[in-house]
Write an enzyme that holds these catalytic residues in place. Structure first.
Site, PDB file in Angstrom:
ATOM      1  N   GLU A  87       1.512   1.947   0.674  1.00 37.13           N
ATOM      2  CA  GLU A  87       0.555   3.472   0.045  1.00 37.13           C
ATOM      3  C   GLU A  87       0.033   4.105   1.430  1.00 37.13           C
ATOM      4  O   GLU A  87      -0.932   4.847   1.058  1.00 37.13           O
ATOM      5  CB  GLU A  87      -0.139   3.154  -1.097  1.00 37.13           C
ATOM      6  CG  GLU A  87       1.001   3.110  -1.839  1.00 37.13           C
ATOM      7  CD  GLU A  87       0.277   3.164  -3.232  1.00 37.13           C
ATOM      8  OE1 GLU A  87      -0.432   4.262  -3.957  1.00 37.13           O
ATOM      9  OE2 GLU A  87       1.020   3.262  -4.986  1.00 37.13           O
ATOM     10  N   GLU A 129       5.409  -2.182  -7.021  1.00 37.90           N
ATOM     11  CA  GLU A 129       4.294  -1.836  -7.471  1.00 37.90           C
ATOM     12  C   GLU A 129       5.103  -0.978  -9.054  1.00 37.90           C
ATOM     13  O   GLU A 129       5.594  -0.093  -8.941  1.00 37.90           O
ATOM     14  CB  GLU A 129       2.888  -0.868  -7.273  1.00 37.90           C
ATOM     15  CG  GLU A 129       1.955  -2.099  -6.419  1.00 37.90           C
ATOM     16  CD  GLU A 129       0.904  -1.140  -6.348  1.00 37.90           C
ATOM     17  OE1 GLU A 129       0.596  -0.805  -6.632  1.00 37.90           O
ATOM     18  OE2 GLU A 129       0.101  -1.735  -4.949  1.00 37.90           O
TER      19      GLU A 129
HETATM   20  C1  BGC Z   1      -2.060   0.884  -5.989  1.00 36.19           C
HETATM   21  C2  BGC Z   1      -3.091  -0.443  -6.622  1.00 36.19           C
HETATM   22  C3  BGC Z   1      -3.527   0.611  -7.562  1.00 36.19           C
HETATM   23  C4  BGC Z   1      -2.399   0.637  -8.653  1.00 36.19           C
HETATM   24  C5  BGC Z   1      -3.393   1.479 -10.018  1.00 36.19           C
HETATM   25  C6  BGC Z   1      -1.459   1.392  -6.503  1.00 36.19           C
HETATM   26  O1  BGC Z   1      -1.555   3.401  -6.162  1.00 36.19           O
HETATM   27  O2  BGC Z   1      -1.733   0.122  -4.873  1.00 36.19           O
HETATM   28  O3  BGC Z   1      -4.302  -0.551  -5.689  1.00 36.19           O
HETATM   29  O4  BGC Z   1      -4.644  -0.258  -8.811  1.00 36.19           O
HETATM   30  O5  BGC Z   1      -2.131   1.484  -8.248  1.00 36.19           O
HETATM   31  O6  BGC Z   1      -3.791   2.479  -9.816  1.00 36.19           O
END
Ligand code: BGC
Length: 484
Positions: free
Chosen positions: A197, A389
């Protein structure tokens, strides 16, 4: 055995999902037919070093910007830090065993740069390398693909002291660090993700200031974006130079940008924000150019652009990682926001299709994952995509039966996975899904207040891990290769 056949189900934007009254619980999707995934689809989980490792002063690790930030009063909820976190630095064997038990196929974790180069430059710290070699070997022994991210926000503090991401030298430091890791793990790692990110760590770190290093300087942010994009390409070359057959990509957080009103001004603002949020990083990497936004004659001044940078930025990523959570609400802001020509005001975690909120207050928009994948495919074409993610903060506490019935998380996962599968039917070449997160962890500025894990961590009692209902649900998805 994974099923080869792909069940098609009727689907239209927004159908099958509704808010059940004023509560934020999701009603079970009426899109209730089970959905099978292609054979060879990889199911994974994701974590990041500073969020889970702890051991902040062990094994020769140097300080990172997140140590400094979290130890600065007022910067994180309750003054929480990652000093201990999930103690995965010591408990990584338990974590691998847990993943094996759940049938996890791919583990996306990050390497802490300050464990490898405590001051961000110079020779590697052997204890740091050993830690990740053991972790990777343990994963391989358990039949889990090790999928490391080189940088998930923990810049060595010494590099920030030297100017941080806005300083072009940081891109060269990234080259050295990537080379060290490529040499150390070349024989064991087949897929790498470079940066996590870029948008978040540059924007929140240098413009908005809500994350480390906490600067509030829009022009420093712009320079940081360019340096980080160059660093991304540098690391790509460094990893490939050591082993040309490794797969190299990066993880981009992408989100739909919704105009706050129907006005033409807000619609145009949402389109500009989309360029800044979704294209600024990935387009730079894939094409060597930035979307038209800044005044064309001020690139050198605003970005630190140098002759030859187009070639420095551009690399043929083997795959693109996409992180998806929620959307943006965007207004036109004629007064400006510090970035020349951008003129927007944007609010994170909003969607006009919201079917409820996570416990973090983020709007839940399952069709949004399909929409953003199709939007990003306009840029990525046939490059394979991995969801690096996706997940939800569901803070449901343990019940009297000792189990954790995180129904909202299960509903979130079910609906998002079905929408993801629909995007694949539409032709988006997604080959893997990494759920955020394996276990509750240090949620950056929110400290330990938000729980994203399918495994509950008891931070008051020795970081005890307890799989939630969602962990068993996900294990079944993996086993059957089907979302019920
Ligand atoms: C990040 C994580 C974070 C998750 C939830 C993402 O933007 O890569 O590190 O914990 O979002 O906020």
């Amino acid at each position: 055995m994974k099923r080869r056949d792909i069940l098609k189900s009727g689907w239209a934007l927004g159908t099958g999902l509704a808010v059940s009254g004023p509560s934020t619980m999701l009603r079970a999707a009426t899109d209730s037919a089970p959905v099978a995934f292609p054979q060879n689809f990889q199911w994974g989980v994701a974590t990041a070093a500073y969020q889970i490792e702890g051991g902040a002063r062990e094994g020769g690790r140097g300080p990172s910007i997140w140590d400094t930030f979290s130890h600065t009063p007022g910067k994180t909820r309750n003054g929480d830090t990652g000093d201990v976190a999930d103690d995965s630095f010591h408990r990584w064997r338990d974590d691998i065993a847990l993943m094996k038990q759940l049938g996890i196929e791919s583990y996306r974790f990050s390497i802490a740069w300050p464990r490898i180069q405590p001051s961000g430059r110079g020779p590697a710290n052997p204890a740091g390398l050993d830690y990740y070699k053991r972790l990777v070997d343990g994963l391989l022994d358990a039949g889990i693909r090790p999928f490391p991210t080189l940088y998930h926000w923990d810049l060595p503090q010494a590099l920030e002291d030297a100017g941080g991401w806005p300083n072009r030298d940081t891109a060269d430091r990234m080259t050295d660090y990537a080379q060290i890791m490529a040499e150390a793990l070349a024989d064991r790692v087949t897929a790498w993700s470079v940066l996590n990110e870029v948008k978040t760590f540059t924007q929140a770190g240098y413009w908005d200031g809500g994350m480390a290093p906490g600067r509030k300087d829009p022009l420093a942010f712009l320079k940081a974006t360019h340096v980080a994009n160059i660093a991304n390409a540098n690391a790509f070359h460094a990893l490939k130079a050591v082993n040309p057959i490794v797969q190299v990509g990066s993880a981009y957080d992408c989100a739909n940008c919704f105009p706050a009103t129907d006005s033409d001004a807000d619609k145009a603002a949402a389109a500009r924000w989309d360029k800044m949020i979704n294209l600024w990083y990935l387009q730079a990497t894939l094409t060597g150019t930035y979307p038209e936004l800044l005044p064309a004659d001020r690139q050198a001044e605003l970005l630190g652009w140098q002759p030859g940078d187009e070639a420095r930025l551009k690399v043929p990523l083997d795959f693109v990682g996409i992180n998806y959570y929620s959307g943006w609400r965007v207004w036109d802001e004629p007064k400006g926001n510090g970035i020349p020509n951008l003129n927007t005001r944007a609010e994170w975690a909003w969607s006009p299709r919201s079917i409820g909120k996570s416990d973090f207050g983020w709007d839940i928009d399952p069709p949004g994952i399909r929409q953003i994948l199709k939007r990003m495919q306009q840029l990525t074409g046939s490059i394979p995509i991995e969801i690096t993610e996706n997940g939800i903060a569901d803070n449901t506490p343990p019940g009297s039966d000792g189990r954790i019935h995180d129904a909202k998380r299960i509903a979130y996962l079910r609906t998002h996975l079905k929408e993801l599968r629909h995007a694949m039917d539409d032709g988006v070449p997604v080959r893997a899904y990494h759920l955020w997160s394996l276990m509750d962890n240090f949620e950056w500025a929110a400290g330990y207040s938000q729980r994203f894990g399918i495994v509950h961590v008891d931070f008051d009692h020795g970081q005890k891990r307890t799989p939630r209902d969602s962990a068993f649900w996900y294990a079944n998805v993996i086993k059957t290769n089907t979302v019920p």
